[in-house]
Design a protein around this motif. Structure first.
Motif, mmCIF file in Angstrom:
data_model
loop_
_atom_site.group_PDB
_atom_site.id
_atom_site.type_symbol
_atom_site.label_atom_id
_atom_site.label_comp_id
_atom_site.label_asym_id
_atom_site.label_seq_id
_atom_site.Cartn_x
_atom_site.Cartn_y
_atom_site.Cartn_z
ATOM 1 N N ILE A 73 0.838 -1.211 0.000
ATOM 2 C CA ILE A 73 0.000 0.000 0.000
ATOM 3 C C ILE A 73 0.866 1.251 0.000
ATOM 4 O O ILE A 73 0.590 2.229 -0.713
ATOM 5 C CB ILE A 73 -0.932 -0.016 1.225
ATOM 6 N N TYR A 78 -0.803 3.473 -7.086
ATOM 7 C CA TYR A 78 -2.213 3.164 -7.343
ATOM 8 C C TYR A 78 -3.049 3.389 -6.082
ATOM 9 O O TYR A 78 -4.144 3.980 -6.133
ATOM 10 C CB TYR A 78 -2.323 1.719 -7.819
ATOM 11 N N TYR A 79 -2.551 2.961 -4.947
ATOM 12 C CA TYR A 79 -3.278 3.127 -3.691
ATOM 13 C C TYR A 79 -3.249 4.584 -3.229
ATOM 14 O O TYR A 79 -4.219 5.070 -2.638
ATOM 15 C CB TYR A 79 -2.695 2.213 -2.622
ATOM 16 N N TYR A 80 -2.163 5.286 -3.505
ATOM 17 C CA TYR A 80 -2.117 6.707 -3.185
ATOM 18 C C TYR A 80 -3.208 7.471 -3.926
ATOM 19 O O TYR A 80 -3.861 8.364 -3.366
ATOM 20 C CB TYR A 80 -0.746 7.292 -3.538
ATOM 21 N N VAL A 252 -11.852 4.013 -1.421
ATOM 22 C CA VAL A 252 -11.220 2.989 -0.588
ATOM 23 C C VAL A 252 -12.198 1.869 -0.253
ATOM 24 O O VAL A 252 -11.842 0.688 -0.281
ATOM 25 C CB VAL A 252 -10.656 3.627 0.696
ATOM 26 N N LEU A 255 -12.585 -0.391 -3.121
ATOM 27 C CA LEU A 255 -11.349 -1.156 -3.311
ATOM 28 C C LEU A 255 -11.274 -2.322 -2.339
ATOM 29 O O LEU A 255 -10.880 -3.437 -2.717
ATOM 30 C CB LEU A 255 -10.147 -0.231 -3.127
ATOM 31 N N GLU A 259 -11.055 -6.362 -3.248
ATOM 32 C CA GLU A 259 -10.015 -7.252 -2.743
ATOM 33 C C GLU A 259 -10.620 -8.451 -2.019
ATOM 34 O O GLU A 259 -10.094 -9.560 -2.108
ATOM 35 C CB GLU A 259 -9.070 -6.491 -1.798
ATOM 36 N N ILE A 272 -5.907 -2.511 3.756
ATOM 37 C CA ILE A 272 -6.443 -1.259 3.211
ATOM 38 C C ILE A 272 -7.479 -0.672 4.164
ATOM 39 O O ILE A 272 -7.525 0.545 4.393
ATOM 40 C CB ILE A 272 -7.045 -1.503 1.817
#
Length: 300
Positions: A73, A78-80, A252, A255, A259, A272
């Motif tokens: 992460i 991508y997560y940022y 988030v 996402l 997952e 996450i």
């Protein structure tokens, strides 16, 4: 000749005092137990899962403890991007709810019955409808053939793509979160003595000055509470971003859903979720601390 009087403790006084001290804990025990079972235990299990190993070959949680999920992460842009989108949308939604909800709460507090009851029911009515139903309603309104685009075409602007954009997510979240801003502010205004504002007006203060110097400082706790509620709920919202943002614009919460149910990488999804919770707490506590200090300083 002096006489020393020794106070006599009645028999059974110590057990009574102990019983009195234990009474609040006994009365709070059901609530504490419910809190531990329904909130603390799932959070602890999620945190433990976040440090678990994911077996990509079997698609299951493997044995062992690892920090790889958090490293992924922190190191992946991508997560940022998703975290940034989540928090700036939550911030915009909070700001719009303040701009819309505070004046509406002020008007609501100044209205008389039966119109106050009618407006209060109108404010609370959306809470009686499922968020999913409201999201589908907005998807119909904001679609290419929806009423919004038909109205824009009627005035000569033409078709505008709104659905599956950040604008659609913000519109849906503002509609859902607005009651959570109006009610705390309205509750705070109910505790304010209207005589203070009337006294300022009688001393030749303008209406705007009265609002700025008398009413606004006293309603600040309600604005603070409403802002924290709206920001936290908007940042962790799932239904509105999922239905109005589509598969391309992820937040988030969506996402984490992907997952867990699509890639079946439960440890990464849990990591996450923990990052979202930690970031939410840091932002909200810092915001609360900053405004609380300014509020206390302003009121002396």
């Amino acid at each position: 000749m002096s006489t020393t009087v020794t106070p006599v403790t009645p028999a059974g006084a110590a057990p009574v005092a102990a019983h009195v001290r234990a009474t609040p804990w006994l009365m709070s025990a059901p609530g504490i137990a419910l809190f531990l079972v329904m909130l603390t235990a799932p959070l602890l299990l999620t945190a433990l899962l976040a440090f678990s190993v994911f077996d990509a070959n079997l698609g299951t949680v493997g044995d062992g403890v690892t920090l790889a999920n958090f490293v992924a992460i922190v190191t992946d842009p991508y997560y940022y991007a998703i975290l940034w989108r989540t928090f700036w949308i939550a911030l915009v939604v909070t700001g719009l709810c303040v701009l819309i909800g505070v004046p509406e709460a002020f008007i609501l507090s100044r209205m008389r019955n039966p119109w106050r009851s009618v407006l209060l029911v109108a404010v609370l009515a959306p809470l009686l409808v499922s968020v999913v139903v409201r999201a589908f309603g907005w998807s119909i309104l904001l679609g290419n053939t929806g009423l919004v685009n038909q109205a824009l075409a009627a005035v000569g602007i033409g078709e505008v793509r709104i659905l599956y954009t950040n604008v659609a997510i913000i519109i849906g979240l503002v509609h859902v979160m607005l009651p959570f801003m109006i009610i705390p502010v309205w509750t705070t205004l109910q505790k304010i003595d209207p005589a203070a504002a009337n006294a300022a007006l009688s001393l030749n203060a303008s209406f705007l000055t009265t609002l700025r110097r008398i009413v606004l400082p006293q309603m600040t706790p309600g604005i603070l509470s409403g802002s924290l509620i709206v920001f936290g709920l908007a940042a962790s919202s799932f239904a509105i971003p999922g239905l109005l943002g589509g598969r391309r614009l992820k937040m988030v919460a969506t996402l984490v859903y992907d997952e867990y149910l699509n890639t079946l990488n439960w440890p990464l999804g849990a990591a996450i979720a923990i990052v979202l919770l930690a970031a939410n707490l840091i932002i909200m506590l810092s915001y609360n601390r900053l405004l609380e200090q300014r509020y206390k300083k302003r009121l002396g």
